[in-house]
Design a protein around this motif. Structure first.
Motif, mmCIF file in Angstrom:
data_model
loop_
_atom_site.group_PDB
_atom_site.id
_atom_site.type_symbol
_atom_site.label_atom_id
_atom_site.label_comp_id
_atom_site.label_asym_id
_atom_site.label_seq_id
_atom_site.Cartn_x
_atom_site.Cartn_y
_atom_site.Cartn_z
ATOM 1 N N ASP A 47 28.892 67.714 54.900
ATOM 2 C CA ASP A 47 29.169 68.508 56.097
ATOM 3 C C ASP A 47 30.667 68.606 56.397
ATOM 4 O OD1 ASP A 47 29.212 65.798 56.570
ATOM 5 O OD2 ASP A 47 28.720 65.996 58.696
ATOM 6 N N ASN A 48 31.501 67.845 55.679
ATOM 7 C CA ASN A 48 32.945 67.884 55.903
ATOM 8 C C ASN A 48 33.651 68.118 54.573
ATOM 9 O OD1 ASN A 48 35.619 67.574 56.588
ATOM 10 N ND2 ASN A 48 35.364 65.610 57.621
ATOM 11 N N PRO A 49 34.123 69.351 54.327
ATOM 12 C CA PRO A 49 34.745 69.666 53.038
ATOM 13 C C PRO A 49 36.200 69.208 52.930
ATOM 14 C CG PRO A 49 34.751 71.608 54.426
ATOM 15 C CD PRO A 49 34.040 70.526 55.214
ATOM 16 N N ASN A 50 36.739 68.636 54.014
ATOM 17 C CA ASN A 50 38.167 68.329 54.046
ATOM 18 C C ASN A 50 38.493 66.839 54.009
ATOM 19 O OD1 ASN A 50 38.897 71.130 54.364
ATOM 20 N ND2 ASN A 50 38.222 70.965 56.490
ATOM 21 N N ASP A 51 37.495 65.987 53.809
ATOM 22 C CA ASP A 51 37.793 64.562 53.777
ATOM 23 C C ASP A 51 37.841 64.045 52.344
ATOM 24 O OD1 ASP A 51 35.099 64.792 53.298
ATOM 25 O OD2 ASP A 51 34.523 63.055 54.495
ATOM 26 N N PHE A 52 38.500 62.888 52.179
ATOM 27 C CA PHE A 52 38.735 62.332 50.861
ATOM 28 C C PHE A 52 38.383 60.843 50.842
ATOM 29 C CE2 PHE A 52 41.578 65.888 51.411
ATOM 30 C CZ PHE A 52 41.549 66.554 50.191
ATOM 31 N N ILE A 53 38.189 60.331 49.647
ATOM 32 C CA ILE A 53 38.059 58.889 49.454
ATOM 33 C C ILE A 53 39.158 58.453 48.496
ATOM 34 C CG2 ILE A 53 35.570 58.783 49.884
ATOM 35 C CD1 ILE A 53 35.152 58.720 46.850
ATOM 36 N N ALA A 54 39.584 57.195 48.626
ATOM 37 C CA ALA A 54 40.632 56.664 47.756
ATOM 38 C C ALA A 54 40.003 55.822 46.659
ATOM 39 C CB ALA A 54 41.612 55.822 48.566
ATOM 40 N N ARG A 55 40.478 55.995 45.457
ATOM 41 C CA ARG A 55 40.021 55.195 44.338
ATOM 42 C C ARG A 55 41.224 54.537 43.684
ATOM 43 N NH1 ARG A 55 37.160 58.344 40.085
ATOM 44 N NH2 ARG A 55 36.395 56.309 39.401
ATOM 45 N N THR A 56 41.123 53.232 43.480
ATOM 46 C CA THR A 56 42.218 52.472 42.886
ATOM 47 C C THR A 56 42.543 52.979 41.486
ATOM 48 O OG1 THR A 56 41.517 50.518 44.111
ATOM 49 C CG2 THR A 56 42.995 50.168 42.255
ATOM 50 N N ALA A 57 43.828 53.169 41.243
ATOM 51 C CA ALA A 57 44.280 53.560 39.909
ATOM 52 C C ALA A 57 44.405 52.285 39.077
ATOM 53 C CB ALA A 57 45.607 54.295 39.991
ATOM 54 N N SER A 58 43.270 51.809 38.591
ATOM 55 C CA SER A 58 43.223 50.536 37.874
ATOM 56 C C SER A 58 43.911 50.652 36.525
ATOM 57 C CB SER A 58 41.768 50.100 37.683
ATOM 58 O OG SER A 58 41.700 48.891 36.971
ATOM 59 N N GLU A 59 44.775 49.678 36.249
ATOM 60 C CA GLU A 59 45.481 49.684 34.970
ATOM 61 C C GLU A 59 44.522 49.382 33.822
ATOM 62 O OE1 GLU A 59 48.585 50.463 34.407
ATOM 63 O OE2 GLU A 59 49.124 50.791 36.492
ATOM 64 N N ARG A 60 43.761 48.291 33.958
ATOM 65 C CA ARG A 60 42.810 47.886 32.934
ATOM 66 C C ARG A 60 41.969 46.739 33.460
ATOM 67 N NH1 ARG A 60 45.696 43.603 29.578
ATOM 68 N NH2 ARG A 60 47.673 43.281 30.653
ATOM 69 N N SER A 61 40.934 46.386 32.727
ATOM 70 C CA SER A 61 40.068 45.274 33.099
ATOM 71 C C SER A 61 40.532 44.019 32.361
ATOM 72 C CB SER A 61 38.622 45.609 32.729
ATOM 73 O OG SER A 61 37.767 44.529 33.038
ATOM 74 N N LEU A 62 40.713 42.918 33.104
ATOM 75 C CA LEU A 62 41.210 41.690 32.515
ATOM 76 C C LEU A 62 40.062 40.748 32.172
ATOM 77 C CD1 LEU A 62 44.262 40.928 34.855
ATOM 78 C CD2 LEU A 62 44.294 42.028 32.604
ATOM 79 N N SER A 63 40.136 40.123 31.016
ATOM 80 C CA SER A 63 39.158 39.116 30.589
ATOM 81 C C SER A 63 39.572 37.750 31.124
ATOM 82 C CB SER A 63 39.072 39.069 29.072
ATOM 83 O OG SER A 63 40.302 38.608 28.521
ATOM 84 N N VAL A 64 38.680 36.758 31.007
ATOM 85 C CA VAL A 64 39.009 35.392 31.408
ATOM 86 C C VAL A 64 40.240 34.909 30.645
ATOM 87 C CG1 VAL A 64 38.230 32.985 31.348
ATOM 88 C CG2 VAL A 64 36.657 34.783 32.088
ATOM 89 N N LYS A 65 40.283 35.189 29.358
ATOM 90 C CA LYS A 65 41.406 34.775 28.518
ATOM 91 C C LYS A 65 42.715 35.366 29.018
ATOM 92 C CE LYS A 65 43.034 35.101 23.702
ATOM 93 N NZ LYS A 65 43.246 33.677 23.453
ATOM 94 N N GLN A 66 42.713 36.652 29.352
ATOM 95 C CA GLN A 66 43.937 37.319 29.806
ATOM 96 C C GLN A 66 44.397 36.790 31.161
ATOM 97 O OE1 GLN A 66 42.245 41.276 29.383
ATOM 98 N NE2 GLN A 66 43.658 41.767 27.729
ATOM 99 N N ILE A 67 43.449 36.506 32.047
ATOM 100 C CA ILE A 67 43.800 35.951 33.360
ATOM 101 C C ILE A 67 44.441 34.577 33.201
ATOM 102 C CG2 ILE A 67 42.862 35.086 35.544
ATOM 103 C CD1 ILE A 67 40.741 37.295 35.345
ATOM 104 N N CYS A 68 43.873 33.742 32.346
ATOM 105 C CA CYS A 68 44.409 32.403 32.118
ATOM 106 C C CYS A 68 45.794 32.468 31.486
ATOM 107 C CB CYS A 68 43.457 31.589 31.250
ATOM 108 S SG CYS A 68 41.869 31.247 32.042
ATOM 109 N N GLU A 69 45.994 33.393 30.571
ATOM 110 C CA GLU A 69 47.309 33.560 29.946
ATOM 111 C C GLU A 69 48.341 34.017 30.968
ATOM 112 O OE1 GLU A 69 45.905 34.654 25.372
ATOM 113 O OE2 GLU A 69 46.386 36.257 26.801
ATOM 114 N N ALA A 70 47.921 34.924 31.879
ATOM 115 C CA ALA A 70 48.830 35.399 32.924
ATOM 116 C C ALA A 70 49.197 34.268 33.873
ATOM 117 C CB ALA A 70 48.182 36.552 33.691
ATOM 118 N N ALA A 71 48.211 33.440 34.246
ATOM 119 C CA ALA A 71 48.459 32.314 35.151
ATOM 120 C C ALA A 71 49.428 31.318 34.534
ATOM 121 C CB ALA A 71 47.145 31.635 35.514
#
Length: 244
Positions: free
Chosen positions: A20-44
């Motif tokens: 009913d409202n053609p002028n509204d928007f939703i925001a979607r995160t511009a995600s860089e990539r999905s991180l694995s457990v290994k990648q999170i631990c390496e980053a930490a």
């Protein structure tokens, strides 16, 4: 004023859920990539967020997650402070004596943000990058059998896909709806006869007989609204979907 430590970038998309409202928007995160457990631990380990090696942190994390899954399967709820998790039974029982039936009922694991994660919101700055390029996008998928949103897939049952400009149209051989196995990169196409509903903002399909695993959902189409593109464009759903 909160100390801003993080930044999230997002694009605006047409809100297809409010017709009913053609002028509204939703925001979607511009995600860089999905991180694995290994990648999170390496980053930490590399930024000083852990006082153990990345491999030791990864090993401990995998042990914790494995035990958490074990306890969830025994019906316990989980509260880590950062998220809560619980086991839920879906489906209707028609009488007090009816027993659990895997063909009619399903078990899903639900995760929600916890208090420690909620407090981090005040440390995040959101940068709106403007309205996204007028292309097709998948916003949400619902596994009709289990009721799971953006998570589970039930083979041979319906999947409801909500998005913008996702109608499957065009004669190019690459046009269609695909489930891509994340481990093998095998692409499984939805047969044309299993396309139940095919609208610009809502598509319903019968999920193919997918083996257990993690999948990426893609929709390739030449649809724009007023004409067909010369070359198909592909909308890729940013969330990983799972067949148990």
């Amino acid at each position: 004023m909160a100390n801003i430590l993080h930044k999230i970038k997002a694009y605006l998309y047409d809100n297809t859920l409010t017709k009913d409202n053609p002028n509204d928007f939703i925001a979607r995160t511009a995600s860089e990539r999905s991180l694995s457990v290994k990648q999170i631990c390496e980053a930490a380990a590399s930024r000083g967020g852990a006082d153990v090696s990345a491999s030791a942190m990864e090993h401990a994390t995998e042990l914790f997650l494995k035990e958490m899954a074990y306890q969830l399967c025994d019906g316990f709820s989980i509260n880590t402070g950062y998220f809560t998790a619980s086991t839920t039974i879906r489906g209707v029982f028609d009488s007090p004596s009816e027993t659990f039936n895997k063909d009619k009922h399903s078990i899903i694991f639900q995760f929600n943000q916890g208090e420690k994660l909620r407090t981090e919101v005040q440390n995040i700055e959101v940068e709106i990058l403007g309205v996204a390029e007028a292309s097709s996008a998948i916003h949400q998928v619902t596994d009709v059998k289990s009721g799971s949103v953006n998570d589970l897939l039930t083979p041979d049952r319906n999947l409801k896909i909500v998005g913008s400009k996702i109608k499957v149209a065009g004669e190019d051989a690459s046009v269609g709806i695909f489930f891509v196995n994340m481990a093998t990169d095998v692409r499984i196409m939805v047969e044309e006869s299993d396309l139940v509903t095919n609208n610009p903002s809502e598509v319903i399909v019968v999920i193919p007989a997918l083996p257990a695993g993690a999948y990426r959902l893609e929709i390739a189409t030449q649809f724009t609204g007023s004409y067909l593109l010369k070359e198909p464009r592909t909308a890729v759903f940013e969330r990983e979907l799972t067949v148990q």
